[in-house]
Design a protein around this motif. Structure first.
Motif, mmCIF file in Angstrom:
data_model
loop_
_atom_site.group_PDB
_atom_site.id
_atom_site.type_symbol
_atom_site.label_atom_id
_atom_site.label_comp_id
_atom_site.label_asym_id
_atom_site.label_seq_id
_atom_site.Cartn_x
_atom_site.Cartn_y
_atom_site.Cartn_z
ATOM 1 N N GLU A 4 31.875 37.019 51.521
ATOM 2 C CA GLU A 4 32.555 35.740 51.327
ATOM 3 C C GLU A 4 33.764 35.667 52.250
ATOM 4 O O GLU A 4 34.481 36.652 52.424
ATOM 5 C CB GLU A 4 32.988 35.638 49.867
ATOM 6 C CG GLU A 4 33.497 34.298 49.472
ATOM 7 C CD GLU A 4 33.737 34.209 47.961
ATOM 8 O OE1 GLU A 4 34.510 33.335 47.566
ATOM 9 O OE2 GLU A 4 33.160 35.010 47.197
ATOM 10 N N GLN A 5 33.985 34.501 52.833
ATOM 11 C CA GLN A 5 35.153 34.287 53.667
ATOM 12 C C GLN A 5 36.291 33.798 52.765
ATOM 13 O O GLN A 5 36.126 32.846 52.012
ATOM 14 C CB GLN A 5 34.846 33.263 54.758
ATOM 15 C CG GLN A 5 35.793 33.313 55.919
ATOM 16 C CD GLN A 5 35.305 32.450 57.058
ATOM 17 O OE1 GLN A 5 35.053 31.274 56.857
ATOM 18 N NE2 GLN A 5 35.178 33.033 58.228
ATOM 19 N N PRO A 20 33.334 41.488 50.592
ATOM 20 C CA PRO A 20 32.227 41.400 49.647
ATOM 21 C C PRO A 20 32.652 40.556 48.442
ATOM 22 O O PRO A 20 33.784 40.682 47.962
ATOM 23 C CB PRO A 20 31.980 42.856 49.244
ATOM 24 C CG PRO A 20 32.538 43.660 50.379
ATOM 25 C CD PRO A 20 33.705 42.870 50.884
ATOM 26 N N SER A 21 31.765 39.703 47.965
ATOM 27 C CA SER A 21 32.101 38.801 46.861
ATOM 28 C C SER A 21 32.636 39.537 45.652
ATOM 29 O O SER A 21 33.574 39.072 44.993
ATOM 30 C CB SER A 21 30.869 37.972 46.471
ATOM 31 O OG SER A 21 30.510 37.128 47.531
ATOM 32 N N ASP A 25 38.274 39.366 43.879
ATOM 33 C CA ASP A 25 39.359 39.361 42.898
ATOM 34 C C ASP A 25 40.367 40.472 43.154
ATOM 35 O O ASP A 25 41.576 40.264 43.062
ATOM 36 C CB ASP A 25 38.799 39.477 41.476
ATOM 37 C CG ASP A 25 38.085 38.206 41.033
ATOM 38 O OD1 ASP A 25 38.339 37.130 41.624
ATOM 39 O OD2 ASP A 25 37.264 38.296 40.103
ATOM 40 N N THR A 26 39.873 41.647 43.496
ATOM 41 C CA THR A 26 40.762 42.764 43.795
ATOM 42 C C THR A 26 41.594 42.472 45.039
ATOM 43 O O THR A 26 42.790 42.774 45.090
ATOM 44 C CB THR A 26 39.958 44.061 43.990
ATOM 45 O OG1 THR A 26 39.134 44.260 42.849
ATOM 46 C CG2 THR A 26 40.860 45.263 44.173
ATOM 47 N N ASP A 32 48.601 39.266 46.108
ATOM 48 C CA ASP A 32 49.668 38.885 45.187
ATOM 49 C C ASP A 32 50.713 39.991 45.081
ATOM 50 O O ASP A 32 51.920 39.737 45.136
ATOM 51 C CB ASP A 32 49.066 38.559 43.811
ATOM 52 C CG ASP A 32 50.107 38.042 42.844
ATOM 53 O OD1 ASP A 32 50.811 37.057 43.179
ATOM 54 O OD2 ASP A 32 50.216 38.614 41.739
ATOM 55 N N MET A 33 50.251 41.237 44.978
ATOM 56 C CA MET A 33 51.172 42.363 44.893
ATOM 57 C C MET A 33 52.016 42.487 46.161
ATOM 58 O O MET A 33 53.237 42.681 46.094
ATOM 59 C CB MET A 33 50.418 43.668 44.654
ATOM 60 C CG MET A 33 51.314 44.886 44.563
ATOM 61 S SD MET A 33 50.423 46.445 44.461
ATOM 62 C CE MET A 33 49.811 46.334 42.801
#
Length: 100
Positions: A4-5, A20-21, A25-26, A32-33
Motif C-alpha cells: 500500500e502507498q 505492506p498493508s 498501522d505500525t 506519530d511517535m
C-alpha cells in the motif's frame, strides 16, 4: 501480501512510501511517535534547526529501543554508557554549532 502507498507527514515534510498493508498501522504509530518526540525536543528550546532536531529524535528513539530490547541482557549497562556518551557528544557539538 499487498503493498500500500501511504502518505506521511514527518516534521512537516511529506513522504509517500510503500508498505505492506498489514504493517500500515505500525508505520503510522511510528510516525506519530517521531512527530511527538521531535515536537518535545523542539519545544525544549535547547536545539534549533530541523536537522539537529531530527538527529536528536533519532538518537532518543534508538536509545529507547535499545533499553527495551536489551533490558534482560547483561551488556545493557555498556550500551547505556555508550549511548549516554553519544548523547553528550551530540549535545556538545550542537552547543558549539549554536555558538557560531
Amino acid at each position: 501480501m499487498s503493498i500500500e502507498q501511504v502518505s506521511l507527514d514527518i516534521m512537516n515534510v511529506n513522504f509517500t512510501i510503500n508498505t505492506p498493508s498489514e504493517e500500515k498501522d505500525t508505520l503510522l504509530q511510528a510516525v506519530d511517535m517521531l512527530n511527538k518526540k521531535s515536537a518535545a525536543i523542539k519545544e525544549s528550546g535547547r536545539i534549533v534547526g530541523s536537522d539537529k532536531i531530527a538527529i536528536m529524535t533519532a538518537l532518543n528513539v534508538v536509545h529507547d529501543l535499545l533499553k527495551i530490547t536489551l533490558k534482560d541482557d547483561l551488556a545493557i549497562g555498556e550500551f547505556e554508557r555508550k549511548i549516554t556518551d553519544m548523547n553528550n557528544a551530540c549535545q556538545k557539538a550542537l552547543a558549539r554549532l549554536e555558538q557560531n
